[in-house]
Design an enzyme around this catalytic site. Structure first.
Site, PDB file in Angstrom:
ATOM      1  N   GLU A   1       0.834  -1.202   0.000  1.00  0.00           N
ATOM      2  CA  GLU A   1       0.000   0.000   0.000  1.00  0.00           C
ATOM      3  C   GLU A   1       0.868   1.252   0.000  1.00  0.00           C
ATOM      4  OE1 GLU A   1      -3.464   2.109   2.775  1.00  0.00           O
ATOM      5  OE2 GLU A   1      -2.868   0.029   3.161  1.00  0.00           O
TER       6      GLU A   1
ATOM      7  N   HIS B   1     -10.185   3.876   2.132  1.00  0.00           N
ATOM      8  CA  HIS B   1     -10.670   3.003   3.196  1.00  0.00           C
ATOM      9  C   HIS B   1     -12.189   3.032   3.341  1.00  0.00           C
ATOM     10  CE1 HIS B   1      -6.420   3.192   4.417  1.00  0.00           C
ATOM     11  NE2 HIS B   1      -6.640   2.072   5.065  1.00  0.00           N
TER      12      HIS B   1
END
Length: 199
Positions: free
Chosen positions: A74, A107
């Site tokens: 990420e 997210h």
């Protein structure tokens, strides 16, 4: 906003580990210090903060192993690729805010997920709070990233520590919200201090 970073430069950032030991201490311990200060403040000022319970050690170990495997992937996107490009055009602070907003939206689906520690009964409220929290975290990570000569490795360690500090304790709902608010305030004050000190 600029040509993409070369694969060689991304790999070089990912493998940059020769930094001062103080940066390792910051990356590993700062998120726990900030969270600990927030918990302490809530316990001092809240009449009945409830019981603070640690998750089972095996659960924490399992989530840490998963994060060690996946967080660097990420961070290759966030700090290895996007942040250097943003900083070509914008200041470190503006770049941090922009990247933090994108990071928070990334997210967003987790709040509606059927499981996971970011699942929420009120996803919209959770995501507003999450965005408010993630912006100062993004600023701190930019400070760490720039201070370590653009080390994605150190940024990944910081990211893992943030997640572990968040995951490791089970808090009553009201106490958890207050701790999150306190963490955001402390992080924001720290960002203000660091940016003023490094101007």
């Amino acid at each position: 906003i600029g040509a993409p970073a070369s694969p060689r430069s991304i790999v070089r950032r990912l493998l940059r580990w020769k930094v001062h030991l103080a940066w390792y201490a910051v990356a590993i311990f700062l998120p726990f210090v900030v969270r600990g200060l927030s918990i302490a403040a809530v316990n001092i000022f809240e009449n009945d903060p409830g019981t603070l319970t640690f998750r089972p050690a095996e659960s924490i170990a399992r989530i840490v192993v998963l994060m060690v495997l996946f967080v660097p992937l990420e961070e290759i996107g966030w700090r290895g690729y996007a942040l250097p490009i943003l900083q070509r055009r914008y200041s470190p602070l503006a770049s941090s805010v922009i990247l933090g907003g994108i990071w928070g939206l990334w997210h967003l689906p987790l709040a509606w997920a059927c499981g996971g520690y970011q699942q929420s009964s009120d996803p919209l409220q959770y995501m507003v709070a999450f965005l408010a929290t993630i912006i100062p975290v993004s600023c701190l990570m930019t400070w760490l990233f720039n201070g370590t000569g653009e080390s994605v490795l150190l940024a990944s360690l910081f990211h893992i520590s943030v997640n572990t500090a968040d995951f490791g304790l089970v808090l009553p709902a009201r106490t958890g919200n207050l701790v999150l608010f306190g963490t955001t305030i402390i992080s924001t004050l720290l960002v203000g201090f660091l940016w003023r000190h490094n101007r």
